[in-house]
Motif scaffolding. Sequence first.
Motif, PDB file in Angstrom:
ATOM      1  N   LEU A  64       0.836  -1.213   0.000  1.00  0.00           N
ATOM      2  CA  LEU A  64       0.000   0.000   0.000  1.00  0.00           C
ATOM      3  C   LEU A  64       0.867   1.258   0.000  1.00  0.00           C
ATOM      4  N   GLU A 119      -8.023   0.338  -2.853  1.00  0.00           N
ATOM      5  CA  GLU A 119      -7.595   1.666  -3.319  1.00  0.00           C
ATOM      6  C   GLU A 119      -7.962   2.742  -2.305  1.00  0.00           C
ATOM      7  N   GLN A 122      -5.571   2.416   0.640  1.00  0.00           N
ATOM      8  CA  GLN A 122      -4.249   2.934   0.252  1.00  0.00           C
ATOM      9  C   GLN A 122      -4.239   4.453   0.291  1.00  0.00           C
ATOM     10  N   PHE A 142      -1.422   4.652  -7.973  1.00  0.00           N
ATOM     11  CA  PHE A 142      -1.314   3.377  -7.252  1.00  0.00           C
ATOM     12  C   PHE A 142      -1.686   2.228  -8.196  1.00  0.00           C
ATOM     13  N   PRO A 144      -2.455  -1.495  -7.663  1.00  0.00           N
ATOM     14  CA  PRO A 144      -2.576  -2.593  -6.698  1.00  0.00           C
ATOM     15  C   PRO A 144      -2.211  -3.917  -7.364  1.00  0.00           C
TER      16      PRO A 144
END
Length: 208
Positions: A64, A119, A122, A142, A144
């Motif tokens: 994360l 998400e 994070q 990001f 993942p």
Amino acid sequence: MFRDGYPPSVAAVAKEQSKNPRGRLFVALDLPGDLREGIAAWSREALADPALRPVAPESLHITLAFLGYRPEKEVEAIAAVVGERAGPAPWVELLDPERRPPRGRARLYALPVLSPGAEGLQAGVAQGLAEAGFYEPEERPFWPHVTVARVRPEGRGSRRPAVVEKPPGKLPEGMSEARICRRMTLYRSELQPTGARYVPLAQVKLPG
Ligand code: ATP
Ligand code: MG
């Protein structure tokens, strides 16, 4: 540049480092144990290419926030921020393996993750850690994913990855069913020639 005009001795540097130890830290969403076992079972054939170094089942995770080297004395405060940012346990779906980078020689293979919940988690963790001054948010969005294998170097001391003759194929059905992830962990990564070892420093149970 140096306090008395002389560079510090090796002993002085070592003393300074032991007064100010640092750890390579990251926050991850842990996968349920049976999903990790499922990935490990799949990977025995899918990641059998000798150029690949599969990730050990206990090390499979969704990163994360990667903090890099931080003073050990910050660990407690970082763990507190991670705890404050605990959100509802997210559902995650694993997608078929992808390589990075997409062109040229692959350096790693990962299972991308479909999870609005992860998400959200994070974003909260990254914001909390950034506000507290422990983390510099990434420029890129990001992504993942679960890294499942890294490509070994072509030769000893080389930085160029070896050629992967037999890249992993698609995941079997059933492995992409949505699963709930109930734990977030602050890890210290200890780099070793055989691959990193992740030591859990603090764990947060996610509600719901
Ligand atoms: P090695 O680097 O020896 O191959 P590793 O990548 O597993 O092992 P670390 O580099 O310590 O070990 O990384 C720990 C975790 O943080 C891994 O999930 C890794 O993918 C992730 N990570 C490392 N560097 C970054 C980065 N710059 N940005 C985002 N995530 C990162
Ligand atoms: Mg790395």
